[in-house]
Design a protein around this motif. Structure first.
Motif, PDB file in Angstrom:
ATOM      1  N   ALA A  30      56.384  98.185  37.270  1.00 28.34           N
ATOM      2  CA  ALA A  30      56.296  96.840  36.698  1.00 28.34           C
ATOM      3  C   ALA A  30      55.921  96.893  35.220  1.00 28.34           C
ATOM      4  CB  ALA A  30      55.267  96.017  37.472  1.00 28.34           C
ATOM      5  N   GLY A  31      54.999  97.791  34.858  1.00 28.71           N
ATOM      6  CA  GLY A  31      54.603  97.920  33.454  1.00 28.71           C
ATOM      7  C   GLY A  31      55.739  98.376  32.571  1.00 28.71           C
ATOM      8  N   THR A  32      56.547  99.296  33.075  1.00 26.60           N
ATOM      9  CA  THR A  32      57.700  99.788  32.307  1.00 26.60           C
ATOM     10  C   THR A  32      58.697  98.674  32.040  1.00 26.60           C
ATOM     11  OG1 THR A  32      57.459 102.011  33.247  1.00 26.60           O
ATOM     12  CG2 THR A  32      59.601 101.446  32.298  1.00 26.60           C
ATOM     13  N   ILE A  33      58.997  97.883  33.051  1.00 29.23           N
ATOM     14  CA  ILE A  33      59.960  96.787  32.898  1.00 29.23           C
ATOM     15  C   ILE A  33      59.460  95.772  31.878  1.00 29.23           C
ATOM     16  CG2 ILE A  33      61.054  94.844  34.083  1.00 29.23           C
ATOM     17  CD1 ILE A  33      61.020  96.555  36.630  1.00 29.23           C
ATOM     18  N   THR A  34      58.154  95.504  31.877  1.00 30.01           N
ATOM     19  CA  THR A  34      57.590  94.473  31.003  1.00 30.01           C
ATOM     20  C   THR A  34      57.483  94.920  29.554  1.00 30.01           C
ATOM     21  OG1 THR A  34      56.318  93.558  32.840  1.00 30.01           O
ATOM     22  CG2 THR A  34      55.599  92.979  30.623  1.00 30.01           C
ATOM     23  N   ILE A  67      49.072  89.946  40.333  1.00 31.48           N
ATOM     24  CA  ILE A  67      48.511  89.349  41.550  1.00 31.48           C
ATOM     25  C   ILE A  67      48.945  90.094  42.814  1.00 31.48           C
ATOM     26  CG2 ILE A  67      48.336  87.261  42.937  1.00 31.48           C
ATOM     27  CD1 ILE A  67      48.796  85.628  40.426  1.00 31.48           C
ATOM     28  N   LEU A  68      50.254  90.277  42.989  1.00 29.43           N
ATOM     29  CA  LEU A  68      50.740  90.860  44.238  1.00 29.43           C
ATOM     30  C   LEU A  68      50.290  92.303  44.432  1.00 29.43           C
ATOM     31  CD1 LEU A  68      52.383  90.536  46.794  1.00 29.43           C
ATOM     32  CD2 LEU A  68      54.432  91.211  45.526  1.00 29.43           C
ATOM     33  N   ILE A  69      50.479  93.154  43.418  1.00 28.48           N
ATOM     34  CA  ILE A  69      50.077  94.562  43.543  1.00 28.48           C
ATOM     35  C   ILE A  69      48.575  94.703  43.764  1.00 28.48           C
ATOM     36  CG2 ILE A  69      49.941  96.788  42.350  1.00 28.48           C
ATOM     37  CD1 ILE A  69      52.615  96.206  41.067  1.00 28.48           C
ATOM     38  N   PRO A  70      47.712  93.995  42.981  1.00 28.01           N
ATOM     39  CA  PRO A  70      46.279  94.075  43.270  1.00 28.01           C
ATOM     40  C   PRO A  70      45.907  93.586  44.673  1.00 28.01           C
ATOM     41  CG  PRO A  70      46.613  93.227  41.058  1.00 28.01           C
ATOM     42  CD  PRO A  70      47.964  93.277  41.715  1.00 28.01           C
ATOM     43  N   THR A  71      46.700  92.660  45.230  1.00 27.30           N
ATOM     44  CA  THR A  71      46.450  92.205  46.598  1.00 27.30           C
ATOM     45  C   THR A  71      46.817  93.291  47.607  1.00 27.30           C
ATOM     46  OG1 THR A  71      46.952  89.917  45.943  1.00 27.30           O
ATOM     47  CG2 THR A  71      46.935  90.391  48.293  1.00 27.30           C
ATOM     48  N   LEU A  72      47.903  94.008  47.333  1.00 23.48           N
ATOM     49  CA  LEU A  72      48.386  95.042  48.255  1.00 23.48           C
ATOM     50  C   LEU A  72      47.588  96.340  48.140  1.00 23.48           C
ATOM     51  CD1 LEU A  72      52.261  94.610  47.838  1.00 23.48           C
ATOM     52  CD2 LEU A  72      50.843  93.812  49.732  1.00 23.48           C
ATOM     53  N   ASN A  73      47.077  96.657  46.950  1.00 20.76           N
ATOM     54  CA  ASN A  73      46.416  97.948  46.730  1.00 20.76           C
ATOM     55  C   ASN A  73      45.313  98.270  47.729  1.00 20.76           C
ATOM     56  OD1 ASN A  73      48.070  98.676  44.653  1.00 20.76           O
ATOM     57  ND2 ASN A  73      46.637  98.161  43.013  1.00 20.76           N
ATOM     58  N   ASN A 122      55.793  80.110  27.335  1.00 21.33           N
ATOM     59  CA  ASN A 122      56.448  79.959  28.640  1.00 21.33           C
ATOM     60  C   ASN A 122      55.991  81.068  29.586  1.00 21.33           C
ATOM     61  OD1 ASN A 122      58.116  79.063  30.665  1.00 21.33           O
ATOM     62  ND2 ASN A 122      59.975  79.947  29.819  1.00 21.33           N
ATOM     63  N   HIS A 123      54.701  80.977  29.917  1.00 20.39           N
ATOM     64  CA  HIS A 123      54.094  81.996  30.776  1.00 20.39           C
ATOM     65  C   HIS A 123      52.798  81.435  31.334  1.00 20.39           C
ATOM     66  CE1 HIS A 123      54.418  85.906  32.393  1.00 20.39           C
ATOM     67  NE2 HIS A 123      53.440  86.475  31.714  1.00 20.39           N
ATOM     68  N   PHE A 124      52.144  82.172  32.253  1.00 17.04           N
ATOM     69  CA  PHE A 124      50.897  81.668  32.827  1.00 17.04           C
ATOM     70  C   PHE A 124      49.663  82.375  32.279  1.00 17.04           C
ATOM     71  CE2 PHE A 124      52.687  84.850  35.693  1.00 17.04           C
ATOM     72  CZ  PHE A 124      51.625  85.693  35.938  1.00 17.04           C
ATOM     73  N   PHE A 125      49.849  83.329  31.358  1.00 20.69           N
ATOM     74  CA  PHE A 125      48.725  83.908  30.617  1.00 20.69           C
ATOM     75  C   PHE A 125      49.250  84.497  29.315  1.00 20.69           C
ATOM     76  CE2 PHE A 125      50.401  87.668  32.658  1.00 20.69           C
ATOM     77  CZ  PHE A 125      50.018  88.743  31.882  1.00 20.69           C
ATOM     78  N   SER A 169      55.506  89.550  36.136  1.00 20.74           N
ATOM     79  CA  SER A 169      54.081  89.456  35.824  1.00 20.74           C
ATOM     80  C   SER A 169      53.262  89.082  37.056  1.00 20.74           C
ATOM     81  CB  SER A 169      53.854  88.433  34.712  1.00 20.74           C
ATOM     82  OG  SER A 169      54.430  88.871  33.506  1.00 20.74           O
ATOM     83  N   LEU A 170      53.791  88.170  37.871  1.00 22.69           N
ATOM     84  CA  LEU A 170      53.117  87.838  39.129  1.00 22.69           C
ATOM     85  C   LEU A 170      53.012  89.068  40.019  1.00 22.69           C
ATOM     86  CD1 LEU A 170      54.670  84.369  40.086  1.00 22.69           C
ATOM     87  CD2 LEU A 170      52.279  84.832  39.536  1.00 22.69           C
TER      88      LEU A 170
END
Length: 321
Positions: free
Chosen positions: A265-269, A291-297, A186-189, A286-287
């Motif tokens: 985000a890594g800590t929460i996961t 995806i979002l953080i790499p887009t904002l960086n 139940n995930h996208f990767f 995970s999104l």
């Protein structure tokens, strides 16, 4: 999302025991009406990540004003970001397009291994970037000697090499477990928590290992960054010039924002007590970090950095003339 039946070679029956030989990534099958909207959004974000990070790599390699350790590390971080999202997004886009999520155990293990390897390397590289800022601000006279080009390359290589044996061992430990129940992720990767959830038998050792690795690659680097910035801020506050303080803060603020987002985000996961807790907010988190953080960086680093903006203006001027 079409979920294959048992007869479609997702499981193998041996001695009355069903062993999974293929997983099915459910992805976003719970919101089928939004599939094409999600496809368009994720494709646009992926192209943005590729374009923005490629521009950062280009200007840091070609502009003489950016030939410093800070921008050398930034260009390598941008390259890692491209690799990091490429492990996830193209596969996810294919699954959305085909409405299927079939993935073999080997492909799943490979995706997990490279994702964790690149993620761990980014954690260490962000720590190296914090150390670079510490030396530049707190020990400016020693900076050219301490952070020479050879040392910078060694730090980049060390960040990558350190993660390889740990991640390979972690991945092998997980995929050597028997998977004999449901084959739907139940995930996208293929991330650790949702895959580990499908394993049979006692996974206590695996849970402990995941937490130990997370502490080594998330908690320890984050604490080192906090210590570095504690000393940096203390040193900045001692500066007599308000302009000097503003300039010093501006060179650090972008990096600090990226650190908080990425490590948070890594800590929460990966530091949650139980894998089953992942499903509550797992996909959304995970999104956020895939995806979002790499887009904002790239935007965080460019919009808040005068040197990069100036180099970008020069590049655009050359292209338009």
């Amino acid at each position: 999302m079409q979920i294959p039946k048992d007869g479609e070679q997702t499981k193998r029956e041996t001695s009355n025991v069903t062993t999974i030989v293929e997983f099915v990534l459910l992805g976003f099958s719970d919101i089928p009406n939004l599939h094409w909207i999600l496809f368009g959004i994720f494709l646009l974000m992926y192209l943005t990540i590729l374009m923005c990070n490629s521009i950062i790599i280009l200007i840091t390699k070609t502009d003489p004003a950016l030939q410093t350790p800070m921008y050398f590390f930034l260009s390598n971080f941008s390259f890692l970001e491209i690799c990091y999202v490429t492990i996830i997004i193209p596969r996810m886009l294919m699954d959305i397009w085909t409405q299927k999520g079939n993935i073999s155990l080997f492909a799943c293990a490979t995706q997990m291994c490279f994702f964790l390897m690149l993620g761990g390397t980014e954690c260490l590289l962000l720590t190296v970037m914090a150390y670079d800022r510490y030396v530049a601000i707190c020990k400016p006279l020693q900076y050219p000697l301490v952070m020479n080009h050879k040392v910078c390359i060694q730090l980049i290589v060390a960040s990558l090499i350190t993660t390889i044996p740990v991640v390979i061992g972690e991945t092998c430990q997980i995929f050597l477990l028997p998977f004999c129940g449901s084959n739907t992720i139940n995930h996208f990767f293929c991330d650790i928590p949702p895959v580990l959830k499908l394993a049979c038998g006692n996974i206590f050792v695996n849970e402990i290992t995941v937490h130990v690795v997370a502490v080594v690659f998330i908690t320890v680097p984050f604490l080192l960054i906090v210590v570095s910035y504690g000393k940096i801020i203390s040193n900045i506050l001692k500066l007599s010039s308000a302009r000097g303080r503003a300039k010093a803060f501006s060179t650090c603020s972008s990096h600090l924002i990226v650190v908080v987002l990425f490590f948070g985000a890594g800590t929460i996961t990966y530091l949650q007590p139980k894998p089953h807790q992942f499903q509550r907010m797992g996909k959304l988190i995970s999104l956020f970090y895939t995806i979002l953080i790499p887009t904002l960086n790239p935007m965080i680093y460019t919009l808040r950095n005068k040197d990069i903006m100036e180099a970008l203006r020069k590049l655009l001027a050359k292209l338009l003339t």
